[in-house]
Write an enzyme that holds these catalytic residues in place. Structure first.
Site, PDB file in Angstrom:
ATOM      1  N   CYS A   1     -12.635   4.035   1.501  1.00 28.44           N
ATOM      2  CA  CYS A   1     -13.763   3.942   2.434  1.00 28.44           C
ATOM      3  C   CYS A   1     -13.400   4.475   3.812  1.00 28.44           C
ATOM      4  O   CYS A   1     -14.098   5.306   4.379  1.00 28.44           O
ATOM      5  CB  CYS A   1     -14.227   2.487   2.509  1.00 28.44           C
ATOM      6  SG  CYS A   1     -15.485   2.223   3.755  1.00 28.44           S
TER       7      CYS A   1
ATOM      8  N   LYS B   1     -17.291  10.396   5.733  1.00 30.92           N
ATOM      9  CA  LYS B   1     -18.534  10.984   5.198  1.00 30.92           C
ATOM     10  C   LYS B   1     -19.691  10.809   6.187  1.00 30.92           C
ATOM     11  O   LYS B   1     -20.412  11.729   6.506  1.00 30.92           O
ATOM     12  CB  LYS B   1     -18.845  10.327   3.848  1.00 30.92           C
ATOM     13  CG  LYS B   1     -20.114  10.757   3.143  1.00 30.92           C
ATOM     14  CD  LYS B   1     -21.360  10.000   3.520  1.00 30.92           C
ATOM     15  CE  LYS B   1     -21.310   8.517   3.392  1.00 30.92           C
ATOM     16  NZ  LYS B   1     -21.251   7.984   2.056  1.00 30.92           N
TER      17      LYS B   1
ATOM     18  N   HIS C   1     -45.116  -1.288  15.791  1.00 29.49           N
ATOM     19  CA  HIS C   1     -45.808  -0.003  15.849  1.00 29.49           C
ATOM     20  C   HIS C   1     -45.353   0.808  17.050  1.00 29.49           C
ATOM     21  O   HIS C   1     -45.181   0.247  18.119  1.00 29.49           O
ATOM     22  CB  HIS C   1     -47.323  -0.259  15.939  1.00 29.49           C
ATOM     23  CG  HIS C   1     -48.118   0.978  15.814  1.00 29.49           C
ATOM     24  ND1 HIS C   1     -48.218   1.698  14.635  1.00 29.49           N
ATOM     25  CD2 HIS C   1     -48.851   1.652  16.739  1.00 29.49           C
ATOM     26  CE1 HIS C   1     -48.989   2.756  14.844  1.00 29.49           C
ATOM     27  NE2 HIS C   1     -49.369   2.748  16.108  1.00 29.49           N
TER      28      HIS C   1
ATOM     29  N   GLY D   1     -17.790  11.780 -10.531  1.00 25.09           N
ATOM     30  CA  GLY D   1     -17.491  10.371 -10.735  1.00 25.09           C
ATOM     31  C   GLY D   1     -16.059  10.010 -10.358  1.00 25.09           C
ATOM     32  O   GLY D   1     -15.241  10.886 -10.082  1.00 25.09           O
TER      33      GLY D   1
ATOM     34  N   GLU E   1       0.859  -1.198   0.000  1.00 28.42           N
ATOM     35  CA  GLU E   1       0.000   0.000   0.000  1.00 28.42           C
ATOM     36  C   GLU E   1       0.885   1.235   0.000  1.00 28.42           C
ATOM     37  O   GLU E   1       1.832   1.338   0.776  1.00 28.42           O
ATOM     38  CB  GLU E   1      -0.921  -0.017   1.230  1.00 28.42           C
ATOM     39  CG  GLU E   1      -1.724   1.242   1.461  1.00 28.42           C
ATOM     40  CD  GLU E   1      -2.640   1.637   0.291  1.00 28.42           C
ATOM     41  OE1 GLU E   1      -3.449   0.810  -0.141  1.00 28.42           O
ATOM     42  OE2 GLU E   1      -2.514   2.796  -0.185  1.00 28.42           O
TER      43      GLU E   1
ATOM     44  N   GLU F   1     -24.693  13.856  -1.241  1.00 22.73           N
ATOM     45  CA  GLU F   1     -24.363  13.697   0.177  1.00 22.73           C
ATOM     46  C   GLU F   1     -23.668  14.953   0.712  1.00 22.73           C
ATOM     47  O   GLU F   1     -23.976  15.432   1.807  1.00 22.73           O
ATOM     48  CB  GLU F   1     -23.483  12.457   0.374  1.00 22.73           C
ATOM     49  CG  GLU F   1     -24.279  11.161   0.179  1.00 22.73           C
ATOM     50  CD  GLU F   1     -23.443   9.896   0.339  1.00 22.73           C
ATOM     51  OE1 GLU F   1     -22.202   9.983   0.295  1.00 22.73           O
ATOM     52  OE2 GLU F   1     -24.048   8.820   0.512  1.00 22.73           O
TER      53      GLU F   1
ATOM     54  N   GLU G   1     -42.834  -0.022   9.440  1.00 23.23           N
ATOM     55  CA  GLU G   1     -44.068  -0.823   9.363  1.00 23.23           C
ATOM     56  C   GLU G   1     -44.890  -0.473   8.118  1.00 23.23           C
ATOM     57  O   GLU G   1     -45.705  -1.266   7.673  1.00 23.23           O
ATOM     58  CB  GLU G   1     -44.913  -0.672  10.636  1.00 23.23           C
ATOM     59  CG  GLU G   1     -45.561   0.678  10.789  1.00 23.23           C
ATOM     60  CD  GLU G   1     -46.467   0.783  12.018  1.00 23.23           C
ATOM     61  OE1 GLU G   1     -47.196  -0.172  12.302  1.00 23.23           O
ATOM     62  OE2 GLU G   1     -46.431   1.839  12.680  1.00 23.23           O
TER      63      GLU G   1
ATOM     64  N   CYS H   1     -16.658   6.443   2.809  1.00 20.93           N
ATOM     65  CA  CYS H   1     -17.807   6.069   3.652  1.00 20.93           C
ATOM     66  C   CYS H   1     -17.701   6.519   5.112  1.00 20.93           C
ATOM     67  O   CYS H   1     -18.635   7.104   5.651  1.00 20.93           O
ATOM     68  CB  CYS H   1     -17.970   4.548   3.673  1.00 20.93           C
ATOM     69  SG  CYS H   1     -17.483   3.700   2.183  1.00 20.93           S
TER      70      CYS H   1
ATOM     71  N   TYR I   1     -23.929  10.257  -5.984  1.00 24.52           N
ATOM     72  CA  TYR I   1     -23.870  10.044  -4.539  1.00 24.52           C
ATOM     73  C   TYR I   1     -23.127  11.182  -3.819  1.00 24.52           C
ATOM     74  O   TYR I   1     -23.612  11.750  -2.856  1.00 24.52           O
ATOM     75  CB  TYR I   1     -23.067   8.786  -4.231  1.00 24.52           C
ATOM     76  CG  TYR I   1     -23.707   7.454  -4.461  1.00 24.52           C
ATOM     77  CD1 TYR I   1     -24.276   6.766  -3.406  1.00 24.52           C
ATOM     78  CD2 TYR I   1     -23.679   6.840  -5.702  1.00 24.52           C
ATOM     79  CE1 TYR I   1     -24.812   5.496  -3.577  1.00 24.52           C
ATOM     80  CE2 TYR I   1     -24.210   5.577  -5.892  1.00 24.52           C
ATOM     81  CZ  TYR I   1     -24.778   4.905  -4.829  1.00 24.52           C
ATOM     82  OH  TYR I   1     -25.295   3.654  -4.994  1.00 24.52           O
TER      83      TYR I   1
HETATM   84  P1  NDP Z   1     -21.468   9.127  -9.580  1.00 28.29           P
HETATM   85  O1  NDP Z   1     -21.053   8.237 -10.669  1.00 28.29           O
HETATM   86  O2  NDP Z   1     -22.425   8.647  -8.557  1.00 28.29           O
HETATM   87  O3  NDP Z   1     -22.074  10.467 -10.184  1.00 28.29           O
HETATM   88  C1  NDP Z   1     -21.334  11.268 -11.062  1.00 28.29           C
HETATM   89  C2  NDP Z   1     -22.152  12.503 -11.368  1.00 28.29           C
HETATM   90  O4  NDP Z   1     -21.358  13.434 -12.086  1.00 28.29           O
HETATM   91  C3  NDP Z   1     -23.368  12.195 -12.218  1.00 28.29           C
HETATM   92  O5  NDP Z   1     -24.412  13.010 -11.783  1.00 28.29           O
HETATM   93  C4  NDP Z   1     -22.898  12.571 -13.622  1.00 28.29           C
HETATM   94  O6  NDP Z   1     -23.936  13.021 -14.436  1.00 28.29           O
HETATM   95  C5  NDP Z   1     -22.002  13.750 -13.313  1.00 28.29           C
HETATM   96  N1  NDP Z   1     -20.956  13.919 -14.323  1.00 28.29           N
HETATM   97  C6  NDP Z   1     -20.177  12.982 -14.889  1.00 28.29           C
HETATM   98  N2  NDP Z   1     -19.309  13.531 -15.746  1.00 28.29           N
HETATM   99  C7  NDP Z   1     -19.543  14.867 -15.741  1.00 28.29           C
HETATM  100  C8  NDP Z   1     -18.985  15.971 -16.417  1.00 28.29           C
HETATM  101  N3  NDP Z   1     -17.989  15.819 -17.266  1.00 28.29           N
HETATM  102  N4  NDP Z   1     -19.483  17.193 -16.151  1.00 28.29           N
HETATM  103  C9  NDP Z   1     -20.500  17.365 -15.276  1.00 28.29           C
HETATM  104  N5  NDP Z   1     -21.069  16.356 -14.593  1.00 28.29           N
HETATM  105  C10 NDP Z   1     -20.603  15.114 -14.819  1.00 28.29           C
HETATM  106  O7  NDP Z   1     -20.110   9.638  -8.951  1.00 28.29           O
HETATM  107  P2  NDP Z   1     -19.718  10.251  -7.545  1.00 28.29           P
HETATM  108  O8  NDP Z   1     -18.497  11.046  -7.818  1.00 28.29           O
HETATM  109  O9  NDP Z   1     -20.874  10.912  -6.887  1.00 28.29           O
HETATM  110  O10 NDP Z   1     -19.351   8.961  -6.710  1.00 28.29           O
HETATM  111  C11 NDP Z   1     -18.431   7.999  -7.226  1.00 28.29           C
HETATM  112  C12 NDP Z   1     -18.830   6.621  -6.819  1.00 28.29           C
HETATM  113  O11 NDP Z   1     -18.545   6.421  -5.457  1.00 28.29           O
HETATM  114  C13 NDP Z   1     -20.318   6.334  -6.961  1.00 28.29           C
HETATM  115  O12 NDP Z   1     -20.623   5.826  -8.224  1.00 28.29           O
HETATM  116  C14 NDP Z   1     -20.593   5.345  -5.889  1.00 28.29           C
HETATM  117  O13 NDP Z   1     -20.552   4.053  -6.426  1.00 28.29           O
HETATM  118  C15 NDP Z   1     -19.500   5.578  -4.875  1.00 28.29           C
HETATM  119  N6  NDP Z   1     -20.066   6.205  -3.677  1.00 28.29           N
HETATM  120  C16 NDP Z   1     -20.963   5.516  -2.923  1.00 28.29           C
HETATM  121  C17 NDP Z   1     -21.524   6.103  -1.823  1.00 28.29           C
HETATM  122  C18 NDP Z   1     -22.519   5.345  -1.014  1.00 28.29           C
HETATM  123  O14 NDP Z   1     -22.601   4.130  -1.149  1.00 28.29           O
HETATM  124  N7  NDP Z   1     -23.303   6.021  -0.181  1.00 28.29           N
HETATM  125  C19 NDP Z   1     -21.185   7.452  -1.407  1.00 28.29           C
HETATM  126  C20 NDP Z   1     -20.269   8.097  -2.284  1.00 28.29           C
HETATM  127  C21 NDP Z   1     -19.740   7.484  -3.371  1.00 28.29           C
HETATM  128  P3  NDP Z   1     -24.856  12.030 -15.302  1.00 28.29           P
HETATM  129  O15 NDP Z   1     -25.782  11.390 -14.337  1.00 28.29           O
HETATM  130  O16 NDP Z   1     -25.545  12.948 -16.228  1.00 28.29           O
HETATM  131  O17 NDP Z   1     -23.925  11.080 -15.971  1.00 28.29           O
END
Ligand code: NDP
Length: 452
Positions: A43, A51, A436, A262, A35, A181, A441, A48, A177
């Site tokens: 996480c 957050k 209840h 993303g 690592e 969040e 429920e 996670c 997400y």
């Molecule tokens: P997500 O993939 O969830 O969402 C990315 C967002 O960014 C989407 O709304 C997407 O729009 C938008 N987007 C993508 N590319 C562009 C761009 N070039 N310009 C503007 N907007 C853009 O990614 P996150 O970063 O929120 O999270 C990453 C991953 O981490 C998640 O997929 C999830 O699996 C994980 N995660 C899980 C959590 C949980 O379990 N509670 C909490 C946080 C993260 P569009 O929808 O139009 O493509």
């Protein structure tokens, strides 16, 4: 054939890597883990765990307001960001230490540094070269950085966990997400929060009623939502923070810009070019059902394979990998009915198909849905609403999807995910006695079909 020093070298000590290392060692394998940054990966360090701690912190402002009509006097409550950060950091340090002990107690050799893969059996860490029968790549993912002019001024979620101070105003870019969040976190902590999403409604892959309810609740709590909105450029101005120009021509001033658009597989600087791998367009390593890459001795799992970027998925994949490779029992990962939660306020959680997916796959479905003010708010005065929804395949009576927005939705949906795994039917829900008074429920008392 040359004898190898190890049975398994794991690259990346995040959720998936640590679990795979520990489980494989428990089956008798000689294991090393490499690592370069921190034990526990995204996480534990920048995902996670911190957050959720921030989510708890941000909810108190609302709790204080909601307590007044229950008879409490509003005290002089002030929020201190450095206190939260300090306590969060010490909790993360405690978890890092636990991960270290878990690996040490399992007899896994830890190597700190960047792993450089030399070939399908050999890895270099600094000056040391180690060899292994099998290599597992579990390096996770990293935030995508936007490309518009001035994008060097944005922070990502990695940075948000270590901000020196909380800004008065913040713009969040994205609609997944992390964006949703953090909108709840910053807003709850008193930051004037705007969220800019490029589409017409955020949380694209979620059920429509989750998306609409989360939108309504964020708006009620004061988050400014800008949909169909794309940032064109950012300029830094002394004194006013940043000026953000949108494609629409609109300009706004803000103090912090968090980009959450993303995450992509973390595949840089580890010598992947020395292997014969199949990769997707964003670099993800392609694997078969046993997490094996094109190279017979090299495996990959978790976010680096970019299937479901969720910690519990990586952990379950690691369990399947270890059992199959070292435990003498072939275990296949099931990707059906993976529950997930968005820790916005109130939480949203889901398992199974969305209404849109169910309509595409099944001919005759029934939708049960309740939208209501929870009991706590009959006195608190808050106009927060919860949403609970069941999607049923009418001919077989099977539950296809369960969706919820409401306090502790993640806790409730986790229980229902077990029932979903067992193929639960609507009549089993109907025959189940409720507890209840609870919110949960509602799921066993839904009798009226809202639409089909
Ligand atoms: P997500 O993939 O969830 O969402 C990315 C967002 O960014 C989407 O709304 C997407 O729009 C938008 N987007 C993508 N590319 C562009 C761009 N070039 N310009 C503007 N907007 C853009 O990614 P996150 O970063 O929120 O999270 C990453 C991953 O981490 C998640 O997929 C999830 O699996 C994980 N995660 C899980 C959590 C949980 O379990 N509670 C909490 C946080 C993260 P569009 O929808 O139009 O493509």
């Amino acid at each position: 054939m040359k004898d190898h020093e190890y049975d398994l070298i794991v690259i990346g000590a995040g959720s998936g890597g640590v679990r795979a290392a520990r489980m494989s060692a428990s089956y008798g394998a000689k294991v090393a883990i490499v690592e370069k940054q921190y034990l526990g990966g995204t996480c534990v360090n920048v995902g996670c765990v911190p957050k959720k701690l921030f989510v708890y912190a941000s909810h108190f402002s609302e709790d204080f307001q909601n307590s007044v009509r229950f008879g409490w006097s509003e005290g002089n409550s002030e929020f201190d960001w450095p206190t939260l950060l300090r306590n969060k950091n010490s909790e993360i340090a405690r978890l890092n230490d636990i991960y270290k002990k878990l690996l040490d107690n399992a007899g896994v050799d830890r190597f700190e540094g960047t792993a450089e893969i030399i070939d399908a059996h050999n890895v270099k860490v600094g000056r040391k070269e180690i060899s292994s029968q099998k290599i597992l790549i579990a390096t996770g993912g990293q935030p995508v950085r936007p490309k518009f002019r001035g994008s060097e001024h944005v922070i990502t979620s990695d940075d948000a966990f270590y901000l020196e101070s909380l800004p008065p105003r913040c713009l969040i870019i994205g609609g997944g997400y992390i964006a949703v969040e953090f909108a709840g976190i910053f807003n709850g902590l008193g930051v004037q929060t705007k969220l800019s999403y490029r589409g017409d409604l955020f949380l694209r892959d979620f059920d429509i009623d989750i998306r609409n309810t989360v939108k309504d609740e964020l708006l009620k709590k004061g988050v400014d939502l800008k949909f169909e909105s794309e940032v064109e450029s950012i300029q830094k101005y002394p004194g006013v923070g940043f000026k953000v120009k949108f494609v629409s021509g609109e300009v706004l001033e803000t103090d912090l810009i968090l980009s959450a658009i993303g995450r992509v597989p973390a595949v840089g600087d580890m010598g992947l070019q020395n292997l014969d791998l199949v990769r997707t367009s964003n670099g993800a390593i392609v694997v078969d059902e046993h997490f094996r890459t094109k190279e017979k001795s090299v495996f990959a799992l978790g976010d680096v394979t970019d299937r479901y970027q969720l910690t519990p998925v990586a952990i379950e994949e690691a369990m399947c990998f270890s059992s199959t490779q070292f435990g003498g029992e072939t275990k296949l990962m099931s990707y059906d009915n993976i529950p997930t939660a968005i820790f916005c306020q109130p939480n949203a959680a889901t398992v199974g198909l969305t209404e849109e997916q169910a309509r595409a796959k099944y001919k005759d479905i029934e939708i049960y849905i309740e939208q209501f003010r929870p009991m706590r708010h009959t006195i608190s005065g808050s106009d927060e609403k919860y949403m609970m929804k069941l999607i049923v395949d009418r001919p077989s009576d099977k539950i296809l999807g369960v969706h919820m927005v409401g306090a502790d939705a993640g806790e409730i949906i986790q229980g229902l995910a077990v029932a979903m795994k067992m193929g639960v039917t609507k009549s089993v829900f109907d025959d189940t006695v409720g507890i209840h008074p609870t919110t949960a429920e509602e799921f066993v008392t839904m009798r009226n079909v809202a639409r089909n």
